[in-house]
Design a protein around this motif. Structure first.
Motif, PDB file in Angstrom:
ATOM      1  N   THR A  14      -2.064   3.692  25.823  1.00 51.55           N
ATOM      2  CA  THR A  14      -0.719   3.518  26.347  1.00 51.55           C
ATOM      3  C   THR A  14      -0.770   3.383  27.867  1.00 51.55           C
ATOM      4  N   GLY A  15      -0.125   2.370  28.397  1.00 55.49           N
ATOM      5  CA  GLY A  15      -0.057   2.175  29.840  1.00 55.49           C
ATOM      6  C   GLY A  15      -1.219   1.396  30.433  1.00 55.49           C
ATOM      7  N   LEU A  16      -2.205   1.034  29.610  1.00 53.15           N
ATOM      8  CA  LEU A  16      -3.350   0.239  30.057  1.00 53.15           C
ATOM      9  C   LEU A  16      -3.508  -0.951  29.117  1.00 53.15           C
ATOM     10  N   PRO A  17      -4.174  -2.017  29.559  1.00 49.93           N
ATOM     11  CA  PRO A  17      -4.395  -3.152  28.656  1.00 49.93           C
ATOM     12  C   PRO A  17      -5.233  -2.748  27.440  1.00 49.93           C
ATOM     13  N   ASP A  18      -4.966  -3.396  26.303  1.00 53.09           N
ATOM     14  CA  ASP A  18      -5.775  -3.158  25.108  1.00 53.09           C
ATOM     15  C   ASP A  18      -7.220  -3.547  25.378  1.00 53.09           C
ATOM     16  N   LEU A  19      -8.139  -2.826  24.747  1.00 51.28           N
ATOM     17  CA  LEU A  19      -9.545  -3.208  24.760  1.00 51.28           C
ATOM     18  C   LEU A  19      -9.856  -3.765  23.386  1.00 51.28           C
ATOM     19  N   GLY A  22     -15.278  -7.508  21.507  1.00 52.60           N
ATOM     20  CA  GLY A  22     -15.745  -8.791  22.014  1.00 52.60           C
ATOM     21  C   GLY A  22     -15.531  -8.962  23.510  1.00 52.60           C
ATOM     22  N   MET A  23     -14.705  -8.087  24.127  1.00 54.75           N
ATOM     23  CA  MET A  23     -14.513  -8.166  25.578  1.00 54.75           C
ATOM     24  C   MET A  23     -15.848  -7.920  26.281  1.00 54.75           C
ATOM     25  N   THR A  24     -15.990  -8.463  27.476  1.00 51.44           N
ATOM     26  CA  THR A  24     -17.195  -8.224  28.251  1.00 51.44           C
ATOM     27  C   THR A  24     -17.047  -6.929  29.046  1.00 51.44           C
ATOM     28  N   GLN A  25     -18.165  -6.450  29.552  1.00 55.44           N
ATOM     29  CA  GLN A  25     -18.168  -5.256  30.389  1.00 55.44           C
ATOM     30  C   GLN A  25     -17.299  -5.497  31.631  1.00 55.44           C
ATOM     31  N   ASP A  26     -17.378  -6.673  32.210  1.00 52.41           N
ATOM     32  CA  ASP A  26     -16.557  -6.995  33.383  1.00 52.41           C
ATOM     33  C   ASP A  26     -15.065  -6.976  33.054  1.00 52.41           C
ATOM     34  N   VAL A  29     -14.008  -3.312  32.943  1.00 53.09           N
ATOM     35  CA  VAL A  29     -13.908  -2.778  34.311  1.00 53.09           C
ATOM     36  C   VAL A  29     -12.607  -3.247  34.957  1.00 53.09           C
ATOM     37  N   ALA A  30     -12.266  -4.519  34.790  1.00 56.37           N
ATOM     38  CA  ALA A  30     -11.022  -5.051  35.352  1.00 56.37           C
ATOM     39  C   ALA A  30      -9.801  -4.401  34.703  1.00 56.37           C
ATOM     40  N   SER A  31      -9.858  -4.139  33.383  1.00 61.88           N
ATOM     41  CA  SER A  31      -8.730  -3.506  32.687  1.00 61.88           C
ATOM     42  C   SER A  31      -8.495  -2.088  33.170  1.00 61.88           C
ATOM     43  N   ILE A  48     -18.894   2.341  29.510  1.00 63.32           N
ATOM     44  CA  ILE A  48     -17.968   2.622  30.603  1.00 63.32           C
ATOM     45  C   ILE A  48     -16.963   3.614  30.062  1.00 63.32           C
ATOM     46  N   GLY A  49     -16.653   4.647  30.820  1.00 64.32           N
ATOM     47  CA  GLY A  49     -15.717   5.645  30.329  1.00 64.32           C
ATOM     48  C   GLY A  49     -14.676   6.029  31.344  1.00 64.32           C
ATOM     49  N   ILE A  50     -13.585   6.582  30.849  1.00 61.54           N
ATOM     50  CA  ILE A  50     -12.551   7.185  31.680  1.00 61.54           C
ATOM     51  C   ILE A  50     -12.139   8.492  31.009  1.00 61.54           C
ATOM     52  N   ASN A  51     -11.628   9.394  31.809  1.00 62.57           N
ATOM     53  CA  ASN A  51     -11.093  10.645  31.281  1.00 62.57           C
ATOM     54  C   ASN A  51      -9.578  10.578  31.311  1.00 62.57           C
TER      55      ASN A  51
END
Length: 166
Positions: A14-19, A22-26, A29-31, A48-51
């Motif tokens: 919620t509040g961020l673009p869907d992942l 098939g998306m690339t690592q770049d 990172v941009a999302s 790549i992670g976020i908390n």
């Protein structure tokens, strides 16, 4: 905010673009631009992670494509050295919060909803794409992983040798 694991699609935060698988690592990172990112250890994959509040979210892949979403509960220490779990964002699959309900109830709900659920007692695989896990002393799931592949790859938090011992 919530984390939604979507079979065959990827992950919605919620509040961020869907992942999407098939998306690339770049692209990931941009999302997640503007969020504090880290590199979780996942054997044999980039990650790549976020908390978020009480949960750790990781997007992982091999070569160029995102193919594996991992979510885990964060722990903290309460007074007197007793370990407990943070309050957390909802982690959803098929409209059930995977970490809020007792594991046995989540498994029953998923089976009653027509999903093929196998495994136990501390890990379960759902339709060969979602893997749920918990420590033996926890009554609720604390880890979830969704794969774009069948079967799901071995998980850093519970490898194949640990599963074979079950």
């Amino acid at each position: 905010m919530s984390v939604e694991l979507l079979a065959g699609y990827g992950m919605r935060l919620t509040g961020l673009p869907d992942l999407t698988f098939g998306m690339t690592q770049d692209d990931i990172v941009a999302s997640w631009r503007g969020r504090r990112r880290y590199r979780p250890f996942v054997c044999g994959m980039w990650a790549i992670g976020i908390n978020l509040t009480g949960v750790d979210v990781a997007a992982c892949g091999q070569e160029l494509a995102f193919e594996y979403a991992r979510v885990g509960r964060l722990t903290r220490y309460y007074r007197n050295g007793v370990e407990g779990l943070h309050p957390h964002e909802p982690v959803l699959f098929e409209d059930v919060d995977l970490f809020s309900w007792p594991a046995v109830e989540v498994v029953d709900f998923l089976r009653d909803s027509g999903h093929d659920v196998s495994g136990g007692p501390t890990w379960f695989r759902v339709d060969r794409g979602l893997t749920l896990g918990r420590a033996a002393d926890e009554d609720r799931f604390t880890h979830a992983a969704l794969s774009s592949r069948t079967p799901a790859p071995g998980l850093a938090w519970m490898g194949e040798s640990a599963r074979a011992a079950q």
